[in-house]
Design a protein around this motif. Structure first.
Motif, short mmCIF file in Angstrom:
data_model
loop_
_atom_site.label_atom_id
_atom_site.label_comp_id
_atom_site.label_asym_id
_atom_site.label_seq_id
_atom_site.Cartn_x
_atom_site.Cartn_y
_atom_site.Cartn_z
N PRO A 10 0.85 -1.21 0.00
CA PRO A 10 0.00 0.00 0.00
C PRO A 10 0.88 1.25 0.00
O PRO A 10 1.98 1.24 0.55
N PRO A 11 0.39 2.33 -0.59
CA PRO A 11 1.18 3.57 -0.58
C PRO A 11 1.20 4.16 0.83
O PRO A 11 0.34 3.87 1.65
N LEU A 12 2.20 4.97 1.08
CA LEU A 12 2.25 5.66 2.36
C LEU A 12 1.12 6.67 2.42
O LEU A 12 0.80 7.33 1.43
N GLY A 13 0.53 6.77 3.58
CA GLY A 13 -0.46 7.82 3.79
C GLY A 13 0.24 9.16 3.96
O GLY A 13 1.43 9.21 4.30
N TRP A 14 -0.47 10.25 3.76
CA TRP A 14 0.12 11.58 3.90
C TRP A 14 0.77 11.76 5.26
O TRP A 14 1.84 12.35 5.38
N SER A 15 0.13 11.24 6.29
CA SER A 15 0.66 11.42 7.64
C SER A 15 1.92 10.58 7.89
O SER A 15 2.66 10.85 8.84
N ASP A 16 2.17 9.57 7.04
CA ASP A 16 3.35 8.71 7.23
C ASP A 16 4.60 9.24 6.53
O ASP A 16 5.70 8.77 6.79
N ILE A 17 4.43 10.19 5.64
CA ILE A 17 5.55 10.66 4.82
C ILE A 17 6.63 11.35 5.66
O ILE A 17 7.82 11.05 5.49
N PRO A 18 6.30 12.23 6.59
CA PRO A 18 7.37 12.84 7.40
C PRO A 18 8.22 11.80 8.14
O PRO A 18 9.44 11.89 8.18
N GLU A 19 7.55 10.78 8.72
CA GLU A 19 8.30 9.74 9.44
C GLU A 19 9.21 8.97 8.48
O GLU A 19 10.33 8.61 8.83
N PHE A 20 8.72 8.72 7.26
CA PHE A 20 9.54 8.02 6.27
C PHE A 20 10.84 8.78 6.02
O PHE A 20 11.93 8.22 6.04
N PHE A 21 10.74 10.10 5.81
CA PHE A 21 11.93 10.89 5.54
C PHE A 21 12.82 11.03 6.77
O PHE A 21 14.05 11.08 6.64
N GLN A 22 12.23 11.06 7.96
CA GLN A 22 13.04 11.08 9.18
C GLN A 22 13.84 9.78 9.30
O GLN A 22 15.02 9.80 9.64
N ARG A 23 13.18 8.67 9.02
CA ARG A 23 13.88 7.38 9.07
C ARG A 23 14.95 7.30 7.99
O ARG A 23 16.01 6.72 8.20
N LEU A 24 14.64 7.86 6.83
CA LEU A 24 15.61 7.87 5.73
C LEU A 24 16.84 8.69 6.13
O LEU A 24 17.98 8.30 5.84
N ASP A 25 16.63 9.81 6.81
CA ASP A 25 17.74 10.63 7.30
C ASP A 25 18.61 9.86 8.28
O ASP A 25 19.83 10.02 8.30
N ALA A 26 17.99 9.02 9.12
CA ALA A 26 18.72 8.28 10.15
C ALA A 26 19.30 6.96 9.62
O ALA A 26 20.09 6.32 10.31
N TRP A 27 18.91 6.57 8.43
CA TRP A 27 19.33 5.28 7.86
C TRP A 27 20.83 5.28 7.62
O TRP A 27 21.40 6.26 7.12
N ASP A 28 21.48 4.17 7.96
CA ASP A 28 22.94 4.11 7.79
C ASP A 28 23.35 3.32 6.55
O ASP A 28 24.47 2.86 6.43
N GLY A 29 22.43 3.20 5.59
CA GLY A 29 22.75 2.52 4.33
C GLY A 29 23.53 3.41 3.39
O GLY A 29 23.95 4.51 3.74
N HIS A 30 23.69 2.94 2.18
CA HIS A 30 24.46 3.68 1.18
C HIS A 30 23.76 4.99 0.86
O HIS A 30 22.57 5.01 0.55
N PRO A 31 24.49 6.11 0.88
CA PRO A 31 23.86 7.41 0.64
C PRO A 31 23.23 7.54 -0.75
O PRO A 31 22.24 8.25 -0.92
N ASP A 32 23.78 6.86 -1.74
CA ASP A 32 23.20 6.94 -3.09
C ASP A 32 21.78 6.38 -3.12
O ASP A 32 20.93 6.86 -3.85
N ILE A 33 21.52 5.36 -2.31
CA ILE A 33 20.18 4.77 -2.24
C ILE A 33 19.20 5.79 -1.64
O ILE A 33 18.09 5.97 -2.13
N ALA A 34 19.64 6.45 -0.57
CA ALA A 34 18.78 7.45 0.06
C ALA A 34 18.49 8.59 -0.91
O ALA A 34 17.35 9.06 -1.00
N ILE A 35 19.50 9.03 -1.64
CA ILE A 35 19.29 10.08 -2.63
C ILE A 35 18.31 9.59 -3.71
O ILE A 35 17.41 10.32 -4.11
N GLY A 36 18.47 8.35 -4.14
CA GLY A 36 17.57 7.79 -5.14
C GLY A 36 16.12 7.77 -4.66
O GLY A 36 15.21 8.13 -5.41
N LEU A 37 15.91 7.39 -3.41
CA LEU A 37 14.55 7.38 -2.86
C LEU A 37 13.97 8.79 -2.79
O LEU A 37 12.80 9.01 -3.10
N ARG A 38 14.81 9.74 -2.41
CA ARG A 38 14.34 11.13 -2.38
C ARG A 38 14.02 11.64 -3.78
O ARG A 38 13.04 12.35 -3.99
N LEU A 39 14.87 11.27 -4.75
CA LEU A 39 14.61 11.70 -6.14
C LEU A 39 13.32 11.10 -6.67
O LEU A 39 12.58 11.75 -7.41
#
Length: 153
Positions: A68-97
């Motif tokens: 299921p798609p993220l709800g509008w209220s879930d999007i800020p938490e998704f990006f907060q978790r993405l900021d805290a994620w310790d994976g490869h930075p290119d993947i995080a940039i790709g998700l943001r793009l």
């Protein structure tokens, strides 16, 4: 066993053993591949029939469940978790793009630098990679441009 000696019972046992371990998709693929083998055997004159074709419906297709798609209220938490994620930075940039451009993942993954016009803030996806087979112009925000520049560096 020789292809001429195989019966629907042999094939049913094979397909059922795969399905019984919970791999219904693999069982369906095995059934399809087996049917293709028998079709080839018929063309080669090694058989007169395709016993695998008698087993249609043996394995029920699993129900496709899309994420299921993220709800509008879930999007800020998704990006907060993405900021805290310790994976490869290119993947995080790709998700943001993906979130900034709304292109398909394959379009982003296969992008080439020459497709990006940084001066005019546009990305032109060539028609060969588009579902509708026509070029697609994607406007690029200043945030997207900044991420692309960091990737390019």
């Amino acid at each position: 066993m020789a292809v001429a000696d195989l019966t629907p019972t042999h094939i049913r046992a094979l397909i059922a053993s795969i399905a019984d371990r919970g791999a219904r998709c693999a069982a369906l693929l095995a059934q399809q591949w087996t049917s293709q083998v028998f079709s080839h055997a018929i063309l080669q004159g090694l058989r007169e029939d395709n016993p695998a074709s008698l087993l249609k419906g043996l394995v029920r297709r699993p129900t496709v469940r899309h994420h299921p798609p993220l709800g509008w209220s879930d999007i800020p938490e998704f990006f907060q978790r993405l900021d805290a994620w310790d994976g490869h930075p290119d993947i995080a940039i790709g998700l943001r793009l993906l979130a900034l451009t709304f292109v398909r993942p394959s379009e982003l993954r296969l992008a080439r630098w020459q497709e990006f016009d940084f001066d005019n803030a546009v990305w032109i996806v060539p028609k060969e990679r588009m579902k509708m087979r026509r070029p697609h112009m994607v406007p690029l925000s200043r945030q997207a441009l900044a991420m692309l520049r960091s990737l390019r560096a």
